[in-house]
Write a protein that holds these residues in place. Structure first.
Motif: not given
Length: 206
Positions: A111-126, A132-145
């Motif tokens: 319950r104390n998650v303030s923000v998620a940091v999702q890491i992708v490879d800059a050289r490739h399109v996500p 799919m992972m971003a969708g999970w983060i969105e589902y739980y209403h967590v802001p992310y970078i």
């Protein structure tokens, strides 16, 4: 934000097993910043660079390391939480599924998650897994970078184009707050990422 101290606290392979075995996850209600990314995307190197410690999070670790939720106590005021790398190809599908379940269990229960940091490879399109992972983060209403690692491998003249491609991939996601190109080799983007994390942690408190 400046990191003055960072230390490993605990690694656990199951939140429910932790309760029954007596292993205690932090329960002091301090903010948690969660780091997610595909296996081998550079998550451990990013954490080490952010915290200024080369061996805080082990790179090139075995799959056993990737199945744990690892907690790091930062500045004695918040936790960086390293979740298992998703998409690790050298283990059975059943094992990969268990790691995915652990990630979802964490997002659901903590319950104390303030923000998620999702890491992708800059050289490739996500990838599909990234989205799919971003969708999970969105589902739980967590802001992310979104952090684009290995940015040093892209020519400066082309970096904006790659950032725009990544932004387009996440365009429909309501909780994506910022995109930060990052290099664990040169330190590019380190302060930008720390500032973005600090801003989201403060916003969660307000």
């Amino acid at each position: 934000m400046t990191i003055e101290s960072a230390e490993f606290v605990i690694g656990i392979s199951s939140l429910s097993a932790g309760r029954t075995s007596g292993v205690q996850l932090p329960n002091d209600e301090l903010p948690e910043v969660v780091f997610l990314g595909r296996s081998n995307v550079g998550k451990s190197s990013l954490l080490n660079r952010l915290c200024g410690k080369k061996e805080l999070s082990r790179t090139n670790a075995s799959p056993a390391k990737y199945r744990e939720v690892n907690y790091y106590f930062v500045n004695r005021s918040l936790y960086f939480v390293d979740l298992p790398g998703y998409g690790y190809a050298k283990v059975p599908e059943q094992v990969r599924a268990s790691w995915s379940n652990l990630i979802e269990e964490y997002l659901q229960r903590r319950r104390n998650v303030s923000v998620a940091v999702q890491i992708v490879d800059a050289r490739h399109v996500p990838t599909e897994l990234d989205l799919m992972m971003a969708g999970w983060i969105e589902y739980y209403h967590v802001p992310y970078i979104v952090v684009m690692t290995k940015a040093d491998k892209i020519a400066r003249s082309k970096l904006t184009m790659y950032v725009d491609q990544t932004r387009a991939a996440f365009a429909r996601h309501r909780y994506m707050r910022e995109i930060v190109p990052f290099s664990s080799v040169t330190g590019q983007g380190k302060q930008d990422l720390l500032n973005a994390i600090a801003h989201q942690v403060q916003s969660a408190k307000d």
